[in-house]
Each structure stands twice: as structure tokens, then as C-alpha cells.
Design an enzyme around this catalytic site. Structure first.
Site: not given
Ligand code: NAD
Ligand code: UD1
Length: 351
Positions: A127, A151, A155
């Protein structure tokens, strides 16, 4: 000939399920592992509707050593995409041990099982959060690690562990992909993100306001040093991310090594850009109030995605209009997001 699988941990989650579609489209066979801690088994039927076949699923925990040993024994797995993990920043501050356990111990356990079975191809979900508050944007991959919460630490630690693993045995093929802000949904509207309870992230909150589940969005701060005063992020469509994973898998298959890449668009969008675009493409109003800054938020950051282009030939193709339109289609077609209070959990394959 027996099938060769790509193991997709967290395969029923948001990014894992979309990547399974991209894998199938590229001719790979995804094998999903998930414990359903943040997903719903109904996604399998939806994947069937999109891919034309129901992916095999093993219900279980990535920390379960005997289960992983059996899984690698039972299936011919040629590579792994590791999405399983916990991802809520606030929860990680309240319960750091769970985050280190699932995200770090889960990664170590998976890598051990891979090593034991000789599978050395791994695509890891990292991330942009590893950069913390960056010195400047766009952020290149060589920017320093500065994670600001458990978190992000989990990572960063996992990335360092994978680098050491690669150093110990350079025949590993590892990609560490740092996602910026994944949003959107598959264009069918059949699968999408399933936020638990009140969403923390912007896009799911906006779509819940548009569909009438929530009354108003609070914009967290409009006094940042950005063009309109609201926070700026690099939103990237989840199908672009999914295609980036397939490109990374292809690349590391041909080139053993340790690859570290940003996956983002390289373009920043403000909170108001997102809200205004969403209103335009959905035709729905998104009521909003200006509120104070959210503690821990960074004013603005976006990716330098040039390495992903140079290395993989990957570039995000979908813009903010498609991100909002696809998020809206998913939300509008599934206003209760499967109503997870009634989710069935009976479709796993025993191993
Ligand atoms: P998500 O929660 O939708 O998907 C994660 C999946 O992993 C879920 O289906 C959950 O049930 C499963 N899971 C959790 N713990 C588990 C375990 N111990 N064993 C087996 N399965 C397990 O999240 P996502 O948005 O799809 O994210 C996927 C990956 O990408 C994560 O590692 C997350 O940290 C990373 N990531 C996500 C974002 C984001 O904003 N969505 C941003 C950066 C990185
Ligand atoms: C958050 C996580 C980041 C993660 C990412 C995934 C935090 C501090 N960081 O980032 O670790 O990888 O999500 O997408 O939580 N906002 C509003 N109103 C809301 C929600 C958000 O104004 O109700 C604004 C926030 O202030 C920010 C932007 O929208 O400026 C994006 O927010 P968000 O979607 O939560 O993502 P990040 O903060 O970038």
C-alpha cells in the site's frame, strides 16, 4: 493434464475478486482462499456470471499451517497472489496485535508453505500507506518508508520480510505492489467493495449517500494547501489494479527477482472532484457538509507510476468518470451490498 492454479488469498474480497476476473481473462485458473472475515460467499456466483465458471474456493485462514500444507499438496499451484489481510487503519490502532498477526504472520506462514512446496512466485498487496506523509508528490518507489500506524507498519514489515526472503534465495520471483486508493467496481455491477458498517473511505461513503443509505457526507477539511482546499488522492480503478497484477505475474514469471512498483494513475483528485464527478455521472445529489480535518490525514499525495509503465507496460486506463460510474452501478444494483447479516457460508471446497 491437471490444472495449474494461481492461488489468490483473500480471493473473495474487493481486490482479490476483481483480480480473479482479470486472471481468468488472461487464461489463468484462480484458486481462492478466504476465511470470509470481510467478504461474502455470494461473490462466487457473481464471478460465475462474469467468468462463466465458478472458481474453486477453499474456506480457511492464511495463518493455518496444516491447511496451507494440504492446499499446496492437493493443487498444482504455480504462483500466489496474496491479498488476504486486514486493512482498516483505525482498527489497527485499536488492535495492533490482530493486524501484525494476520498481515505479518499470515505472510510469513504463506511464504513458508510456498517455500516448502517449491512455489516461489508471489505477488504481494502492499500500500502507498508505507510512505506515510511523503516529502512530495508524485511519490517514487525509492521514497523512504514512514508508516504512521500499525496497518502501515504491517505492510512495511511484510515488504522487508519478502526482501530478506528474496535475498536468501534469489530464485524467488516476488512483486510488491503498492496500491494508491483503489475504487470502482467491475463494469457489470455484479461485484464491488463491501464496506463493514459506516465506511471510512470516501468513495463508498459518497455512493451510500447517493443511494440514500446515509444522509450527508462530511468533507474532512477544506483548508488544505490544495487547489480547492480539500484532500487530494490518487484514486485508481480496481480493474486497472487487477490488470496490473496480471502484468506483474507475467513479468516475474519471466524475470526472477524482487520487483517493487506503485500502482496508481499519477493524477491527484480532490474530495470535491470526486463528489462532483460522482454527482454528474450518477445523476444523484450527494449532500455534503464541510467539517474539520480528519486526524492523521495527509493533505495530498499521488503516485509516480512511471516504473510500472517502464517495467510492465502497465498504465491505468480508467479515469475518475469510470471509477465513479462503476462504483455507482455496483451500489445502485446492490443497495444492501448482499445484506451481510444473512450471508450464506456454505460453498467452500474441503481440502
Ligand atoms: P478486503 O477486505 O475486501 O479483502 C481481503 C480479503 O481477505 C477478505 O475477503 C477477507 O475475508 C480475507 N481475509 C482476511 N483475513 C484473512 C485470513 N486471515 N485468512 C484468509 N482470508 C482472510 O480488502 P481489499 O480491499 O480487497 O484488500 C486486499 C489487500 O490489498 C489487503 O492486503 C489490503 O491491505 C491491500 N490494500 C488495500 C487497499 C484498499 O484501499 N482496498 C489499499 C492498499 C492495499
Ligand atoms: C485511507 C487509509 C490508507 C488506505 C486507503 C485505502 C487512513 C489514514 N488511510 O487513505 O491507509 O490505504 O484509505 O483507500 O485511513 N474523506 C472525506 N470524507 C469522508 C471520507 C474521506 O472528506 O467521509 C476524505 C479524506 O479526508 C481524504 C480523502 O477523502 O482526503 C480520501 O480518504 P479515504 O478514502 O479514507 O482514503 P485515504 O485517507 O487516502
Amino acid at each position: 493434464m491437471p490444472s495449474k492454479y494461481i492461488l489468490v488469498t483473500g480471493g473473495t474480497g474487493f481486490i482479490g475478486s476483481h483480480t480473479s476476473i482479470a486472471l481468468a481473462a488472461a487464461g489463468y485458473i484462480p484458486l481462492l482462499l478466504d476465511n470470509f472475515s470481510n467478504s461474502d460467499a455470494r461473490v462466487l456466483q457473481r464471478l460465475n456470471n462474469i467468468i462463466g465458471t465458478t472458481p474453486k474456493l477453499v474456506e480457511g485462514d492464511v495463518r493455518d499451517t496444516p491447511l496451507l500444507a494440504k492446499l499446496f499438496g492437493d493443487y498444482d499451484i504455480t504462483g500466489v497472489m496474496h491479498f488476504a489481510g486486514l486493512k482498516a487503519v483505525g482498527d489497527s490502532v485499536a488492535d495492533p496485535l490482530s493486524y501484525y498477526d494476520v498481515n505479518v504472520c499470515g505472510t510469513v506462514n504463506l511464504a513458508r508453505a510456498m517455500k516448502a512446496s517449491g512455489v516461489k512466485t508471489l505477488i504481494f498487496s502492499s500500500s502507498a500507506t508505507v510512505y506515510g506523509e511523503p516529502e512530495s508528490s508524485p511519490i517514487p518507489e525509492h521514497a523512504p518508508f514512514a508508516p504512521a500506524n500499525p496497518y502501515g507498519q504491517s505492510k512495511a514489515m511484510s515488504e522487508l520480510i519478502l526482501a530478506d526472503l528474496h535475498k536468501s534465495d534469489p530464485t524467488w520471483r516476488i512483486a510488491r505492489l503498492r496500491y494508491f486508493n483503489p475504487v470502482g467496481a467491475h463494469e457489470s455491477g455484479l461485484i464491488g467493495e463491501l464496506p463493514q458498517g459506516k465506511p471510512n473511505n470516501l468513495m463508498p461513503f459518497v455512493s451510500q449517500v447517493a443511494v440514500g443509505i446515509r444522509e450527508r457526507l462530511t468533507v474532512h477539511g477544506n483548508d488544505y494547501p490544495t487547489p480547492d482546499g480539500t484532500g487530494v488522492r490518487d484514486y485508481v480503478h480496481v480493474m486497472d489494479l487487477a490488470e496490473g497484477h496480471v502484468a506483474a505475474l507475467r513479468h516475474v514469471t519471466d524475470n526472477p527477482g524482487l520487483l517493487t512498483l506503485n500502482l496508481g494513475t499519477g493524477v491527484g483528485a480532490s474530495v470535491l472532484d470526486v463528489v462532483n464527478t460522482f454527482e454528474r455521472v450518477s445523476g444523484r445529489p450527494v449532500a455534503r457538509d464541510m467539517g474539520p480535518r480528519r486526524p492523521g490525514d495527509v493533505p495530498a499525495y499521488w503516485a509516480d507510476p512511471s516504473q510500472a509503465l517502464a517495467t510492465l507496460g502497465w498504465k491505468a486506463k480508467r479515469g475518475l468518470d469510470e471509477m465513479c460510474a462503476d462504483s455507482w452501478r455496483w451500489q445502485a444494483l446492490n443497495p444492501d451490498a448482499y445484506d451481510r447479516r444473512t450471508r450464506p457460508r456454505t460453498t467452500s471446497t474441503a481440502v
